[in-house]
Motif scaffolding. Structure first.
Motif, PDB file in Angstrom:
ATOM      1  N   GLN A  98      39.730  42.076  50.524  1.00  0.00           N
ATOM      2  CA  GLN A  98      40.617  42.531  49.464  1.00  0.00           C
ATOM      3  C   GLN A  98      39.870  42.540  48.129  1.00  0.00           C
ATOM      4  O   GLN A  98      38.867  41.847  47.947  1.00  0.00           O
ATOM      5  CB  GLN A  98      41.836  41.606  49.376  1.00  0.00           C
ATOM      6  CG  GLN A  98      42.755  41.701  50.586  1.00  0.00           C
ATOM      7  CD  GLN A  98      44.138  41.141  50.310  1.00  0.00           C
ATOM      8  OE1 GLN A  98      44.328  40.373  49.371  1.00  0.00           O
ATOM      9  NE2 GLN A  98      45.099  41.527  51.123  1.00  0.00           N
ATOM     10  N   ARG A  99      40.364  43.319  47.222  1.00  0.00           N
ATOM     11  CA  ARG A  99      39.786  43.363  45.896  1.00  0.00           C
ATOM     12  C   ARG A  99      39.954  42.001  45.218  1.00  0.00           C
ATOM     13  O   ARG A  99      41.026  41.383  45.314  1.00  0.00           O
ATOM     14  CB  ARG A  99      40.479  44.442  45.067  1.00  0.00           C
ATOM     15  CG  ARG A  99      39.861  44.712  43.704  1.00  0.00           C
ATOM     16  CD  ARG A  99      40.611  45.847  43.022  1.00  0.00           C
ATOM     17  NE  ARG A  99      40.373  47.125  43.671  1.00  0.00           N
ATOM     18  CZ  ARG A  99      41.275  48.099  43.724  1.00  0.00           C
ATOM     19  NH1 ARG A  99      42.468  47.923  43.214  1.00  0.00           N
ATOM     20  NH2 ARG A  99      40.967  49.237  44.309  1.00  0.00           N
ATOM     21  N   GLU A 100      38.910  41.541  44.565  1.00  0.00           N
ATOM     22  CA  GLU A 100      38.966  40.243  43.900  1.00  0.00           C
ATOM     23  C   GLU A 100      38.454  40.350  42.469  1.00  0.00           C
ATOM     24  O   GLU A 100      37.611  41.198  42.162  1.00  0.00           O
ATOM     25  CB  GLU A 100      38.109  39.220  44.660  1.00  0.00           C
ATOM     26  CG  GLU A 100      36.633  39.558  44.735  1.00  0.00           C
ATOM     27  CD  GLU A 100      35.812  38.516  45.483  1.00  0.00           C
ATOM     28  OE1 GLU A 100      36.359  37.473  45.887  1.00  0.00           O
ATOM     29  OE2 GLU A 100      34.605  38.752  45.668  1.00  0.00           O
ATOM     30  N   LEU A 101      38.964  39.461  41.642  1.00  0.00           N
ATOM     31  CA  LEU A 101      38.549  39.404  40.249  1.00  0.00           C
ATOM     32  C   LEU A 101      37.204  38.694  40.157  1.00  0.00           C
ATOM     33  O   LEU A 101      37.024  37.612  40.707  1.00  0.00           O
ATOM     34  CB  LEU A 101      39.607  38.653  39.437  1.00  0.00           C
ATOM     35  CG  LEU A 101      39.379  38.486  37.938  1.00  0.00           C
ATOM     36  CD1 LEU A 101      39.326  39.826  37.233  1.00  0.00           C
ATOM     37  CD2 LEU A 101      40.492  37.621  37.348  1.00  0.00           C
ATOM     38  N   VAL A 102      36.264  39.295  39.459  1.00  0.00           N
ATOM     39  CA  VAL A 102      34.908  38.756  39.382  1.00  0.00           C
ATOM     40  C   VAL A 102      34.618  38.175  38.001  1.00  0.00           C
ATOM     41  O   VAL A 102      34.043  37.093  37.889  1.00  0.00           O
ATOM     42  CB  VAL A 102      33.884  39.862  39.702  1.00  0.00           C
ATOM     43  CG1 VAL A 102      32.464  39.380  39.451  1.00  0.00           C
ATOM     44  CG2 VAL A 102      34.029  40.320  41.144  1.00  0.00           C
ATOM     45  N   ALA A 103      34.998  38.902  36.964  1.00  0.00           N
ATOM     46  CA  ALA A 103      34.706  38.462  35.598  1.00  0.00           C
ATOM     47  C   ALA A 103      35.679  39.123  34.653  1.00  0.00           C
ATOM     48  O   ALA A 103      36.154  40.229  34.922  1.00  0.00           O
ATOM     49  CB  ALA A 103      33.273  38.816  35.213  1.00  0.00           C
ATOM     50  N   TRP A 104      35.944  38.464  33.532  1.00  0.00           N
ATOM     51  CA  TRP A 104      36.806  39.067  32.516  1.00  0.00           C
ATOM     52  C   TRP A 104      36.343  38.602  31.139  1.00  0.00           C
ATOM     53  O   TRP A 104      35.680  37.568  30.987  1.00  0.00           O
ATOM     54  CB  TRP A 104      38.291  38.766  32.755  1.00  0.00           C
ATOM     55  CG  TRP A 104      38.703  37.342  32.774  1.00  0.00           C
ATOM     56  CD1 TRP A 104      39.337  36.645  31.787  1.00  0.00           C
ATOM     57  CD2 TRP A 104      38.543  36.413  33.863  1.00  0.00           C
ATOM     58  NE1 TRP A 104      39.560  35.348  32.189  1.00  0.00           N
ATOM     59  CE2 TRP A 104      39.093  35.179  33.469  1.00  0.00           C
ATOM     60  CE3 TRP A 104      37.983  36.500  35.146  1.00  0.00           C
ATOM     61  CZ2 TRP A 104      39.107  34.062  34.281  1.00  0.00           C
ATOM     62  CZ3 TRP A 104      37.986  35.372  35.954  1.00  0.00           C
ATOM     63  CH2 TRP A 104      38.537  34.177  35.527  1.00  0.00           C
ATOM     64  N   ILE A 105      36.701  39.374  30.159  1.00  0.00           N
ATOM     65  CA  ILE A 105      36.273  39.084  28.794  1.00  0.00           C
ATOM     66  C   ILE A 105      37.461  39.320  27.873  1.00  0.00           C
ATOM     67  O   ILE A 105      38.101  40.372  27.929  1.00  0.00           O
ATOM     68  CB  ILE A 105      35.049  39.938  28.403  1.00  0.00           C
ATOM     69  CG1 ILE A 105      34.545  39.567  27.013  1.00  0.00           C
ATOM     70  CG2 ILE A 105      35.321  41.439  28.525  1.00  0.00           C
ATOM     71  CD1 ILE A 105      33.157  40.151  26.706  1.00  0.00           C
ATOM     72  N   ASN A 106      37.765  38.320  27.051  1.00  0.00           N
ATOM     73  CA  ASN A 106      38.958  38.460  26.218  1.00  0.00           C
ATOM     74  C   ASN A 106      38.655  39.243  24.950  1.00  0.00           C
ATOM     75  O   ASN A 106      37.531  39.716  24.725  1.00  0.00           O
ATOM     76  CB  ASN A 106      39.579  37.085  25.940  1.00  0.00           C
ATOM     77  CG  ASN A 106      38.767  36.231  24.976  1.00  0.00           C
ATOM     78  OD1 ASN A 106      37.790  36.683  24.368  1.00  0.00           O
ATOM     79  ND2 ASN A 106      39.168  34.978  24.832  1.00  0.00           N
ATOM     80  N   THR A 107      39.656  39.363  24.115  1.00  0.00           N
ATOM     81  CA  THR A 107      39.524  40.198  22.927  1.00  0.00           C
ATOM     82  C   THR A 107      38.532  39.631  21.924  1.00  0.00           C
ATOM     83  O   THR A 107      38.018  40.363  21.081  1.00  0.00           O
ATOM     84  CB  THR A 107      40.885  40.397  22.255  1.00  0.00           C
ATOM     85  OG1 THR A 107      41.434  39.117  21.936  1.00  0.00           O
ATOM     86  CG2 THR A 107      41.848  41.129  23.182  1.00  0.00           C
TER      87      THR A 107
END
Length: 114
Positions: A44-53
């Protein structure tokens, strides 16, 4: 209509590097947390990285220290620098907005050979 166009994928050897780009059209990324996802073969698709505002990055444990997410609000583009690649990083990589996601784009395929 919001469009997300990912690029930069390809074939890499284990230990190698790739830099992915995600260009957004139809909505500005400024003011939005942005994320990279991946979908491995049969997974399944998974979250790898994110960057906030504010530019603060966060990572899935398995990529911490190897991947770097960044953003250029002036270019409406998000990046993912991937170093020390492993075969388990193989998959199709997508970006999207967090909170009010758009339709996912086509993604960019990353294949890491051992």
């Amino acid at each position: 209509q919001v469009q997300l166009v990912e690029s930069g994928g390809g074939l890499a050897q284990a230990g190698g590097s790739l830099r992915l780009s995600c260009a957004a059209a139809g909505r500005v990324i400024r003011g939005n947390t942005m994320a990279w996802y991946r979908q491995g073969p049969g997974k399944q698709r998974e979250l790898v990285a994110w960057i906030n505002t504010n530019g603060k990055p966060s990572y899935k444990d398995s990529v911490e220290g190897r991947f770097t997410i960044s953003r250029d609000n002036t270019k409406n583009t998000v990046y993912l620098q991937m170093n020390s690649l492993k075969p388990e990083d193989t998959g199709v990589y997508y970006c999207n907005f967090i909170g009010l996601p758009a339709n996912f784009g086509q993604g960019t395929r990353v294949t890491v050979s051992s």
